[in-house]
Motif scaffolding. Structure first.
Motif, PDB file in Angstrom:
ATOM      1  N   ARG A 339     -26.638  19.765 -27.062  1.00 41.77           N
ATOM      2  CA  ARG A 339     -26.937  19.735 -28.494  1.00 41.77           C
ATOM      3  C   ARG A 339     -28.440  19.925 -28.768  1.00 41.77           C
ATOM      4  O   ARG A 339     -28.817  20.353 -29.863  1.00 41.77           O
ATOM      5  N   LEU A 340     -29.298  19.593 -27.806  1.00 40.62           N
ATOM      6  CA  LEU A 340     -30.733  19.781 -28.003  1.00 40.62           C
ATOM      7  C   LEU A 340     -31.094  21.262 -28.053  1.00 40.62           C
ATOM      8  O   LEU A 340     -32.087  21.646 -28.663  1.00 40.62           O
ATOM      9  N   GLY A 341     -30.311  22.079 -27.363  1.00 40.87           N
ATOM     10  CA  GLY A 341     -30.480  23.526 -27.455  1.00 40.87           C
ATOM     11  C   GLY A 341     -31.711  24.096 -26.773  1.00 40.87           C
ATOM     12  O   GLY A 341     -32.040  25.262 -26.976  1.00 40.87           O
ATOM     13  N   ARG A 342     -32.405  23.290 -25.940  1.00 42.92           N
ATOM     14  CA  ARG A 342     -33.616  23.794 -25.284  1.00 42.92           C
ATOM     15  C   ARG A 342     -33.689  23.247 -23.868  1.00 42.92           C
ATOM     16  O   ARG A 342     -33.603  22.039 -23.643  1.00 42.92           O
ATOM     17  N   GLU A 343     -33.822  24.165 -22.907  1.00 43.91           N
ATOM     18  CA  GLU A 343     -33.953  23.741 -21.510  1.00 43.91           C
ATOM     19  C   GLU A 343     -35.279  23.023 -21.284  1.00 43.91           C
ATOM     20  O   GLU A 343     -36.294  23.350 -21.900  1.00 43.91           O
ATOM     21  N   GLN A 344     -35.255  22.058 -20.343  1.00 40.59           N
ATOM     22  CA  GLN A 344     -36.466  21.374 -19.917  1.00 40.59           C
ATOM     23  C   GLN A 344     -36.580  21.492 -18.395  1.00 40.59           C
ATOM     24  O   GLN A 344     -35.596  21.297 -17.684  1.00 40.59           O
ATOM     25  N   TRP A 345     -37.793  21.791 -17.916  1.00 44.20           N
ATOM     26  CA  TRP A 345     -38.023  21.993 -16.487  1.00 44.20           C
ATOM     27  C   TRP A 345     -39.219  21.160 -16.035  1.00 44.20           C
ATOM     28  O   TRP A 345     -40.260  21.137 -16.701  1.00 44.20           O
ATOM     29  N   ASP A 346     -39.057  20.481 -14.897  1.00 45.24           N
ATOM     30  CA  ASP A 346     -40.151  19.758 -14.253  1.00 45.24           C
ATOM     31  C   ASP A 346     -40.735  20.613 -13.141  1.00 45.24           C
ATOM     32  O   ASP A 346     -40.013  21.368 -12.477  1.00 45.24           O
ATOM     33  N   VAL A 347     -42.034  20.469 -12.902  1.00 49.01           N
ATOM     34  CA  VAL A 347     -42.706  21.164 -11.810  1.00 49.01           C
ATOM     35  C   VAL A 347     -43.206  20.118 -10.818  1.00 49.01           C
ATOM     36  O   VAL A 347     -43.941  19.196 -11.185  1.00 49.01           O
ATOM     37  N   ILE A 348     -42.779  20.251  -9.554  1.00 46.79           N
ATOM     38  CA  ILE A 348     -43.100  19.299  -8.490  1.00 46.79           C
ATOM     39  C   ILE A 348     -43.973  20.008  -7.458  1.00 46.79           C
ATOM     40  O   ILE A 348     -43.629  21.105  -6.997  1.00 46.79           O
ATOM     41  N   ASP A 349     -45.104  19.371  -7.057  1.00 48.12           N
ATOM     42  CA  ASP A 349     -45.949  20.010  -6.049  1.00 48.12           C
ATOM     43  C   ASP A 349     -45.424  19.733  -4.643  1.00 48.12           C
ATOM     44  O   ASP A 349     -44.409  19.043  -4.457  1.00 48.12           O
ATOM     45  N   GLN A 350     -46.106  20.260  -3.624  1.00 45.42           N
ATOM     46  CA  GLN A 350     -45.612  20.178  -2.254  1.00 45.42           C
ATOM     47  C   GLN A 350     -45.614  18.750  -1.714  1.00 45.42           C
ATOM     48  O   GLN A 350     -44.940  18.467  -0.718  1.00 45.42           O
ATOM     49  N   ALA A 351     -46.351  17.842  -2.351  1.00 42.93           N
ATOM     50  CA  ALA A 351     -46.358  16.442  -1.936  1.00 42.93           C
ATOM     51  C   ALA A 351     -45.285  15.631  -2.660  1.00 42.93           C
ATOM     52  O   ALA A 351     -45.164  14.428  -2.430  1.00 42.93           O
ATOM     53  N   GLY A 352     -44.520  16.276  -3.530  1.00 43.19           N
ATOM     54  CA  GLY A 352     -43.478  15.577  -4.268  1.00 43.19           C
ATOM     55  C   GLY A 352     -43.967  14.967  -5.572  1.00 43.19           C
ATOM     56  O   GLY A 352     -43.249  14.170  -6.181  1.00 43.19           O
ATOM     57  N   LYS A 353     -45.156  15.333  -6.029  1.00 46.31           N
ATOM     58  CA  LYS A 353     -45.723  14.775  -7.249  1.00 46.31           C
ATOM     59  C   LYS A 353     -45.348  15.630  -8.455  1.00 46.31           C
ATOM     60  O   LYS A 353     -45.440  16.853  -8.424  1.00 46.31           O
ATOM     61  N   LEU A 354     -44.933  14.961  -9.520  1.00 49.47           N
ATOM     62  CA  LEU A 354     -44.657  15.647 -10.775  1.00 49.47           C
ATOM     63  C   LEU A 354     -45.974  16.080 -11.405  1.00 49.47           C
ATOM     64  O   LEU A 354     -46.849  15.257 -11.683  1.00 49.47           O
ATOM     65  N   VAL A 355     -46.137  17.385 -11.657  1.00 48.77           N
ATOM     66  CA  VAL A 355     -47.400  17.893 -12.181  1.00 48.77           C
ATOM     67  C   VAL A 355     -47.276  18.521 -13.562  1.00 48.77           C
ATOM     68  O   VAL A 355     -48.283  18.718 -14.245  1.00 48.77           O
ATOM     69  N   ALA A 356     -46.065  18.850 -14.004  1.00 49.30           N
ATOM     70  CA  ALA A 356     -45.904  19.457 -15.327  1.00 49.30           C
ATOM     71  C   ALA A 356     -44.460  19.322 -15.782  1.00 49.30           C
ATOM     72  O   ALA A 356     -43.530  19.267 -14.959  1.00 49.30           O
ATOM     73  N   ARG A 357     -44.301  19.252 -17.091  1.00 49.14           N
ATOM     74  CA  ARG A 357     -42.970  19.281 -17.703  1.00 49.14           C
ATOM     75  C   ARG A 357     -43.007  20.286 -18.848  1.00 49.14           C
ATOM     76  O   ARG A 357     -43.859  20.202 -19.733  1.00 49.14           O
ATOM     77  N   TRP A 358     -42.069  21.245 -18.811  1.00 46.73           N
ATOM     78  CA  TRP A 358     -42.069  22.336 -19.777  1.00 46.73           C
ATOM     79  C   TRP A 358     -40.740  22.396 -20.537  1.00 46.73           C
ATOM     80  O   TRP A 358     -39.680  22.135 -19.974  1.00 46.73           O
ATOM     81  N   ARG A 359     -40.837  22.771 -21.793  1.00 44.87           N
ATOM     82  CA  ARG A 359     -39.653  22.970 -22.637  1.00 44.87           C
ATOM     83  C   ARG A 359     -39.606  24.426 -23.070  1.00 44.87           C
ATOM     84  O   ARG A 359     -40.618  25.005 -23.491  1.00 44.87           O
TER      85      ARG A 359
END
Length: 395
Positions: A339-359
């Motif tokens: 129902r939100l109608g928009r994908e969300q993607w997380d970006v994880i670096d090689q150490a497993g750290k969350l570095v960005a979240r994009w819509r």
């Protein structure tokens, strides 16, 4: 058959993992991706996969038209690569694209169970057999399919148990599958590297009435499954969907993992209806592709049933939602309400750290990650798809 349904829709111990501390302190703001820098005017019917060749060129697979196209964003052109057939440079059902050292390419033709090679200039090369079903173990290679630069292919290996009762076929599919590696040019067979939770709910049933088949299964879209992917150097990333734990398996077999923080999203009654409506729409659309695989005198209809029980929350990640970026980062599609109608993607670096979240914008799907860019598909009111290129801001 099951794999294309599961694209819309129990963590198993790997042993001796080096576990990083849970990343509950990660505070990354969800941001909107910029507008596309270029959109190709000629539409696709259904983009099922894409692969960046160079910053301005992408290969894209159309699962409805059964074609592979070279898309040039500098020129704004789309050119068909190869053609339908059984000879060199020809294919029936493109199901995977792999880039090797030296920039030669392999295309996996699922219908003819072979790899179709293309030279760096995209002229036709040789063909290599690649059997999907192993009779000795009754396992079948299923999506997703990946490849490394050495020409090793990675896929899910599912054990299939099937039989007949009262003239109908009955299948029993496992809730976990193996992640296997195979070199189609050698005789070493399949090497299992890990096991992952497969997005499945209930047991599919196939009824036959003369030449008419009906495939029935329960909606699997909100099962907490484990998407995975492979980087060009052979490094594997697995996202454990039950806990949002990212596991990396290095080329030498060393394993590391890290937890990613997330906020659970409740599943409402309205969500249940919206998810079923969208899944049935997608099944009807993609069922047309399956029908093309059937003999001319055989028809296949699909029925999607509600699950026996809905989960209280959405899974943190989406089934089959993992993409490997050339810079070594992992892009993970979040499990969010339709129902939100928009994908969300997380970006994880090689150490497993969350570095960005994009819509992403509405009615837009991310299909590939390139060098500092992502490739998305916009769907218009006529259900035509337009391939786009978006520059990703540095984080």
């Amino acid at each position: 058959m099951t794999a294309f349904i599961l694209r819309r829709a129990r963590a198993i111990a790997l042993g001796a993992l080096s576990i990083a501390a849970p990343a509950f302190g990660q505070a990354v703001t969800l941001r909107d991706l910029p507008k596309p820098s270029r959109e190709i005017e000629e539409p696709f019917s259904l983009v099922s996969g894409a692969l960046e060749l160079k910053p301005s060129q992408v290969l894209a697979v159309d699962a409805t038209e059964m074609t592979v196209s070279l898309v040039d964003f500098t020129k704004g052109t789309r050119t068909t690569i190869g053609r339908q057939g059984s000879g060199p440079g020809e294919y029936r059902m493109p199901a995977g694209l792999f880039r090797l050292q030296g920039d030669s390419l392999w295309l996996f033709d699922a219908m003819q169970q072979r790899l179709v090679a293309f030279n760096p200039d995209l002229t036709a090369g040789t063909t290599i057999p690649m059997l999907v079903f192993d009779q000795s173990t009754t396992t079948a290679l299923t999506a997703p399919f990946f490849g490394d630069r050495k020409g090793q292919i990675y896929a899910s290996a599912m054990k299939i148990e099937a039989g007949r009762s009262g003239g109908n076929m009955q299948m029993s599919l496992p809730d976990s599958v193996g992640v296997v590696r195979v070199d189609p040019r050698g005789k070493a067979g399949r090497t299992e590297l890990a096991r992952v939770r497969f997005p499945i709910s209930g047991k599919p049933d196939i009824k036959q009435n003369g030449t008419a088949l009906k495939y029935t299964m329960a909606f699997p879209g909100l099962v907490a499954s484990d998407p995975w992917t492979v980087f060009p150097d052979g490094r594997i990333a697995i996202v454990r969907g039950a806990t949002y734990t990212v596991e990396f398996i290095a080329v030498d077999g060393k394993k590391t993992s890290a937890r990613v923080a997330y906020d659970p999203i409740k599943v409402t009654a309205a969500d249940q209806k919206a998810e079923m409506d969208e899944a049935r729409r997608a099944m009807a659309e993609q069922g047309k592709t399956v029908q093309k695989m059937m003999p001319a005198n055989i028809t296949m209809d699909f029925e999607l049933l509600p699950p026996a029980e809905w989960p209280a929350n959405y899974p943190p990640v989406s089934a089959l939602g993992a993409l490997a970026a050339p810079d070594g980062r992992l892009w993970v599609k979040r499990g969010t309400p339709f129902r939100l109608g928009r994908e969300q993607w997380d970006v994880i670096d090689q150490a497993g750290k969350l570095v960005a979240r994009w819509r992403l914008p509405a009615k837009t799907t991310l299909v590939a990650v390139g060098q500092g860019v992502v490739y998305t598909v916009r769907t218009d009111e006529d259900d035509l798809r337009y391939l786009q290129r978006i520059e990703v801001p540095k984080s």
